[in-house]
Each structure stands twice: as C-alpha cells, then as structure tokens.
Design a protein around this motif. Sequence first.
Motif, PDB file in Angstrom:
ATOM      1  N   PHE A 273       0.968  -1.378  -0.178  1.00 37.94           N
ATOM      2  CA  PHE A 273       0.076   0.168  -0.045  1.00 37.94           C
ATOM      3  C   PHE A 273       0.942   1.189  -0.180  1.00 37.94           C
ATOM      4  O   PHE A 273       0.294   2.295   0.370  1.00 37.94           O
ATOM      5  N   ALA A 274       1.983   1.251  -0.518  1.00 36.39           N
ATOM      6  CA  ALA A 274       2.983   2.368  -0.636  1.00 36.39           C
ATOM      7  C   ALA A 274       2.316   3.434  -1.352  1.00 36.39           C
ATOM      8  O   ALA A 274       2.647   4.729  -0.821  1.00 36.39           O
ATOM      9  N   ASN A 275       1.795   3.232  -2.406  1.00 35.91           N
ATOM     10  CA  ASN A 275       1.367   4.170  -3.308  1.00 35.91           C
ATOM     11  C   ASN A 275      -0.160   4.242  -3.455  1.00 35.91           C
ATOM     12  O   ASN A 275      -0.672   5.072  -4.721  1.00 35.91           O
ATOM     13  N   THR A 276      -1.000   3.487  -2.869  1.00 37.22           N
ATOM     14  CA  THR A 276      -2.470   3.349  -3.130  1.00 37.22           C
ATOM     15  C   THR A 276      -2.993   2.875  -2.119  1.00 37.22           C
ATOM     16  O   THR A 276      -2.379   2.507  -1.106  1.00 37.22           O
ATOM     17  N   GLN A 277      -4.207   2.900  -2.064  1.00 37.41           N
ATOM     18  CA  GLN A 277      -5.256   2.515  -0.839  1.00 37.41           C
ATOM     19  C   GLN A 277      -6.027   1.035  -1.384  1.00 37.41           C
ATOM     20  O   GLN A 277      -6.672   0.576  -0.689  1.00 37.41           O
ATOM     21  N   GLU A 278      -5.475   0.590  -2.692  1.00 37.55           N
ATOM     22  CA  GLU A 278      -6.110  -0.395  -2.999  1.00 37.55           C
ATOM     23  C   GLU A 278      -5.188  -1.819  -3.155  1.00 37.55           C
ATOM     24  O   GLU A 278      -4.117  -1.478  -3.710  1.00 37.55           O
ATOM     25  N   ALA A 279      -5.439  -2.758  -3.191  1.00 34.37           N
ATOM     26  CA  ALA A 279      -4.401  -3.895  -3.552  1.00 34.37           C
ATOM     27  C   ALA A 279      -5.482  -5.130  -3.944  1.00 34.37           C
ATOM     28  O   ALA A 279      -6.636  -5.330  -3.715  1.00 34.37           O
ATOM     29  N   THR A 280      -4.586  -6.233  -4.197  1.00 37.07           N
ATOM     30  CA  THR A 280      -5.161  -7.525  -4.409  1.00 37.07           C
ATOM     31  C   THR A 280      -4.476  -8.637  -3.601  1.00 37.07           C
ATOM     32  O   THR A 280      -3.342  -8.748  -3.796  1.00 37.07           O
TER      33      THR A 280
END
Length: 351
Positions: A273-280
């Motif tokens: 989550f370094a550059n975003t608020q979403e992941a998989t």
Amino acid sequence: MSYIRLNHITKRFGNVIAVNDLNLEIGKGECFSMLGPSGCGKTTTLRMVAGFEDIDEGEIWVGDRLMSSSKTNFYLPPEKRDFGMVFQAFAVWPHLTVYENVAFPLRLRKLPDSEIQQRTTDALKHTNLYSVADQSPIDLSGGGKQRVALARALAINPDVMLLDEPLSSLDPHLREEMRFEIKELQKKFEFSIIYVTHDQAEAMALSDRILVMRGGVVEQIDTPLNIYNNPANKFVFSFIGLSNFLKVQKQGDKIYPVGSEHALTMAVPDATFANTQEATLASRPAEIDFSDDGELYGVVKRRTYLGEITDYAITVGDQELRVQKNSRKPGPKLGENCRLKLLRPHWYSAE
C-alpha cells in the motif's frame, strides 16, 4: 551449459511485434516449455527456431551451429537444421503404411537402405508401433497417429525435438499417457525439447524449466515448482494453477476485503500500500483452510463433491473465493458462515 541460444530475437508481422527482444538459453538434454495465452508469441518463437519463420533481429545458435542471424543475413533452411518436429495435426500420410510414414524422411535424405531399415525399426519399437508397422495409420487411434509422428521425428536421430501443441487434439486419458511417453523418450535419447503448449498441467509435468510469455515478452523463466510457488507477478500467478484474487482496500490503519465489514488480521507487506489504498490478495484454492481463527469471514454459496476433493464457492463481502479441500475432511455446509485461513497469501499492488 547452454546448447540452444536465442540472442535478442525480435519478430514483427506488419505493425505487430510478435516477439520482442527475446533472450533465451536452453541446456542440452533439457525439456523446456513455453507457456502462455493464444497470441503471446510462443509458437512464433518455435517456428523461428525451426526455420519456418525468419527473424527480423537477433541470432539463433544450436551448439556451435548458427541457424539464423540478422547481422550477417544468414538463414539455414528447416531441412538442414535436422530437428525432430511434432505438431498438433497428426500429419500422417494415409496412403503409406506406418513403416513407410516413418521411413519417408530418411529416404529423402538418401540414406543407405540398411540404415533406413535399422532407424525405422528402432523408432517403431521405441514408440510401441512395431506390431502395426504394416498397417495404414488411418486405422490407428489419435494416440497411435501421434506416436507415428513421434517415431518419424525420432528416426532422424535429432539433438533437438520441437513440439507444438502435440497432444491438444487427444482426449484427457491419452494426453496424460503420451505426456509420460514423451518424457521417457527424452530420458532415453537425451535430446533437448522445446515444447509449446497452453496446457499448464502438461508444462508442469514435462518440463525442467518453463517460460511464461505474454504479448511477445517474457514474464518469467524458472522451474515448475518456483513458477507455481513464487510467481514473478500477478499475471503468472493467474496463468499457472487455479487462482483466487480478492480486492482489498485500506481504510485508516485497517484493511478490508471490498464489500466486507470484517477487517483482515493478517500481516501485509509494507510495499503493498505504498502508493495506493487498494490492492489484490491472491491465493490458491487448495491453500485455504477452514479455521475458527481465519482472517476472512465468508458464507458457503456452493459446495460440490468432486470425488477426492470438495469444491466450495465462498462469498466474502461482495466477492467470491474458491476453496478445495479433501473430501474426507469435514467442512461447512451450504449457507453456513465460515472463516478462512490463507496458508500462502500473495499480495499485489493495484494496477
């Protein structure tokens, strides 16, 4: 030590780059598979090695023999490369006997009759076709016809065997049987194999190493075990083996599956989550347990008995995960709440 070398190979068809700056080394006696979706460049690569397609850039070497070079404008035609080749189409000649189908390429080479007889007989014996040598190949099963193609390739005593989807037209039982026969022949004769397939089970069963391609570019080259357990990226994870992908989002200092009110309690790599608020969050259906302290909360949407395994569809928030467990072990019933523990989770940042 590398035996087959592809150095900076590029192939274009009009404005389409089918293979883009491919570098590849294959060892002598190695079984090397190229795996990927349709149109990824794997068959084009095989055809360039075979000599059916010339290269636009780069060089191809086998041992100390140059096959193709864009630098020197050199191209060795297929008939002089002495490769064994087996393709999806059985390519048998119905007007010739099984024996003559195998002997025909040797006659074209104008070998002595005694040598043709010896090579043909040996190839038929190694492929379990000697007893039907005088029959027409049209009387054989699909597996028998493909054995004729294998025998014909073996008879030329190749150092390299090129196989392009050779088993895809066979039924599952024959496909598995032929898979093991090809591997046994390779062990016996110690030739190198380049094997093109879209069937991951074939690639995993046969290969010493696997190349996964997408859009003419290499995604990963590794052993079957490492490609399965340590995929280089989300695409490789999705292409090799059954896979689940759960979308998750970060809210404050907690992470939730999309649509779920239950936050995850598992450790998450910092970079995810370094550059975003979403992941998989990725997982294999066979690497998920039902557990009272599981990180995911779900409901059983489907429960299907498949013999050795039971296949579950579990709703997590507004998403669905597939879980496969041994049928001898008790599991939740249809409609029941459950908790899931991921044994080998993989995290991918949002694309």
